[in-house]
Design an enzyme around this catalytic site. Structure first.
Site, PDB file in Angstrom:
ATOM      1  N   HIS A   1       0.858  -1.186   0.000  1.00 46.03           N
ATOM      2  CA  HIS A   1       0.000   0.000   0.000  1.00 46.03           C
ATOM      3  C   HIS A   1       0.891   1.231   0.000  1.00 46.03           C
ATOM      4  CE1 HIS A   1      -3.758   2.087   1.963  1.00 46.03           C
ATOM      5  NE2 HIS A   1      -3.115   2.895   1.125  1.00 46.03           N
TER       6      HIS A   1
ATOM      7  N   HIS B   1       1.274   4.761  -2.612  1.00 50.57           N
ATOM      8  CA  HIS B   1       0.862   5.504  -3.810  1.00 50.57           C
ATOM      9  C   HIS B   1       2.113   6.149  -4.383  1.00 50.57           C
ATOM     10  CE1 HIS B   1      -3.481   5.353  -2.647  1.00 50.57           C
ATOM     11  NE2 HIS B   1      -2.934   5.217  -1.444  1.00 50.57           N
TER      12      HIS B   1
ATOM     13  N   HIS C   1      -9.559   0.903  -1.157  1.00 49.38           N
ATOM     14  CA  HIS C   1      -9.511   1.630   0.105  1.00 49.38           C
ATOM     15  C   HIS C   1     -10.933   1.607   0.685  1.00 49.38           C
ATOM     16  CE1 HIS C   1      -5.709   3.114  -1.330  1.00 49.38           C
ATOM     17  NE2 HIS C   1      -5.559   3.990  -0.356  1.00 49.38           N
TER      18      HIS C   1
ATOM     19  N   GLU D   1     -11.223   3.742   5.911  1.00 47.91           N
ATOM     20  CA  GLU D   1     -10.192   4.696   6.386  1.00 47.91           C
ATOM     21  C   GLU D   1     -10.939   5.825   7.113  1.00 47.91           C
ATOM     22  OE1 GLU D   1      -8.087   6.780   3.290  1.00 47.91           O
ATOM     23  OE2 GLU D   1      -6.423   7.348   4.613  1.00 47.91           O
TER      24      GLU D   1
ATOM     25  N   ASP E   1       1.756   4.126   2.620  1.00 47.31           N
ATOM     26  CA  ASP E   1       0.706   4.957   2.004  1.00 47.31           C
ATOM     27  C   ASP E   1       1.322   6.077   1.162  1.00 47.31           C
ATOM     28  OD1 ASP E   1      -1.923   5.492   1.387  1.00 47.31           O
ATOM     29  OD2 ASP E   1      -2.453   6.362   3.322  1.00 47.31           O
ATOM     30  N   ASP E   2       1.674   7.196   1.774  1.00 51.63           N
ATOM     31  CA  ASP E   2       2.248   8.344   1.053  1.00 51.63           C
ATOM     32  C   ASP E   2       3.458   8.845   1.840  1.00 51.63           C
ATOM     33  OD1 ASP E   2       0.032   8.831  -1.046  1.00 51.63           O
ATOM     34  OD2 ASP E   2      -1.064   8.698   0.837  1.00 51.63           O
TER      35      ASP E   2
HETATM   36  N1  ADE Z   1      -4.595   8.581  -2.160  1.00 49.56           N
HETATM   37  C1  ADE Z   1      -3.378   8.731  -1.658  1.00 49.56           C
HETATM   38  N2  ADE Z   1      -3.396   8.458  -0.335  1.00 49.56           N
HETATM   39  C2  ADE Z   1      -4.658   8.132  -0.008  1.00 49.56           C
HETATM   40  C3  ADE Z   1      -5.306   7.747   1.186  1.00 49.56           C
HETATM   41  N3  ADE Z   1      -4.659   7.645   2.347  1.00 49.56           N
HETATM   42  N4  ADE Z   1      -6.626   7.504   1.143  1.00 49.56           N
HETATM   43  C4  ADE Z   1      -7.296   7.619  -0.007  1.00 49.56           C
HETATM   44  N5  ADE Z   1      -6.728   7.964  -1.166  1.00 49.56           N
HETATM   45  C5  ADE Z   1      -5.418   8.228  -1.178  1.00 49.56           C
HETATM   46 ZN    ZN Z   2      -3.737   4.702   0.405  1.00 49.58          ZN
END
Ligand code: ADE
Ligand code: ZN
Length: 335
Positions: free
Chosen positions: A18, A20, A198, A201, A279-280
């Site tokens: 996971h 991006h 997703h 969340e 994630d990011d």
């Molecule tokens: N796109 C990038 N990060 C995300 C996240 N945490 N939740 C939903 N979409 C995303």
């Molecule tokens: Zn994500």
């Protein structure tokens, strides 16, 4: 096979499931690319940009995240983005990565799917040859755009000829339930793609049920709010459906108030197949190894728990069984 993981206290073969790729765009790269291309940014310095990374919820992050993407324009930009992530991930002990990409976030500003996916695919080949890391691509639907845009994205992705492992669903969750995208997921399944989404969340447990029952996903990304629903937890545990969870992301997007609220131990105790992911990472304060280290510190995790998390990440991956066996889970303290 025992893989060296210099950035972690144990030698473990972790898979990152996971991440991006646009979320690996580091602040200094945003600035360097903007300067090189003459693109105006609403910030005077890297420091000012980082100041904007004080998020209050998912949407406040997405606003900055999508705006920064305007610096990514050419196939080489996507190659460099992918290569930088893969080298960093390898350095942090990742053996295999399944990488999300949002083609709609680029096509809506005139960058086509072939440019994005070809650049990333070249990076996977180049850094794979250089370091041994393996990786594959999962294209995600931007769920706050109309369903027809998701249909068009899938059509165009399938014509690029770039190998794509799966279809996912991301972006603003609340008010954009998984069931809207049932038709697109059906088509992707028919095309042989693996399915993830997703859910849970920020959205309610009902969205996780829909991801399972309507979309037929094999993994749930995040899934925190599934823990509110006992029947859902029982279903996820019984069917061994992985939750790809993201502790530092949850903290920075205020899904949790403090890291000690991250529901790792309750989820593991409930028999859920939890994996830890970044994630990011350029926005949330760390890559996979940083997330693991934060959990080790917060929950005093030992080698057994780390071994379980590494094992889960391999089991939850879309690698072939032979590749999972090759990775193994050779655990133990590093020398
Ligand atoms: N796109 C990038 N990060 C995300 C996240 N945490 N939740 C939903 N979409 C995303
Ligand atoms: Zn994500």
């Amino acid at each position: 096979m025992m893989l060296r993981s210099p950035a972690l206290p144990y030698r473990l073969p972790f898979c990152e499931l996971h991440v991006h790729i646009e979320g690996t765009l580091e602040p200094h790269t945003v600035f360097a690319l903007a300067q090189a291309k003459g693109i105006a940014l609403p910030y005077d310095s890297v420091h000012q940009l980082q100041e904007a990374y004080r998020f209050t919820d998912l949407q406040s992050f997405l606003d900055v995240y999508y705006d920064n993407m305007k610096v990514l324009q050419t196939e080489d930009d996507f190659f460099e983005l992918g290569a930088a992530y893969l080298r960093r991930a390898h350095g942090g002990g990742v053996a295999h990565a399944e990488i999300f990409v949002d083609p709609q976030a680029h096509s809506r500003r005139g960058i086509d799917e072939a440019t994005v996916l070809t650049g990333l695919n070249r990076a996977i080949a180049a850094v794979g040859a250089e370091t041994g890391i393996s990786a594959s691509l999962i294209v995600c639907i931007v769920r706050d755009e109309p369903v027809i845009e998701a249909e068009r994205m899938l059509d165009r992705v399938l014509t690029t000829g770039v190998p794509i492992t799966g279809l996912g669903l991301d972006s603003a969750e609340q008010g954009h339930p998984p069931e809207l995208f049932a038709g697109v997921f059906d088509r992707a399944r028919s095309a042989g793609m693996r399915l993830v989404a997703h859910a849970g969340e920020e959205g309610p447990p009902e969205y996780v049920w829909q991801a399972l029952d309507v979309l037929g996903v094999e993994r749930v990304d995040h899934g925190n709010r599934a823990l509110e629903d006992r029947a859902l937890v029982a279903r996820l545990a019984a069917e061994r459906i992985p939750l790809t969870m993201c502790p530092l992301s949850n903290l920075r997007l205020r899904v949790i108030d403090r890291l000690s609220d991250f529901p790792l131990l309750p989820a593991l105790d409930a028999g859920l197949l939890v994996t830890i992911n970044s994630d990011d990472p350029a926005y949330f304060g760390g890559y996979l190894d940083d997330n693991i280290r934060a959990l080790v510190k917060t929950f005093a995790l030992g080698s057994d728990e780390l071994h379980a998390l590494a094992t889960n990440s391999v089991a939850a991956s879309f690698l072939r069984e032979s590749e999972k066996t090759r990775l193994g889970t050779g655990a133990g303290p590093s020398a």
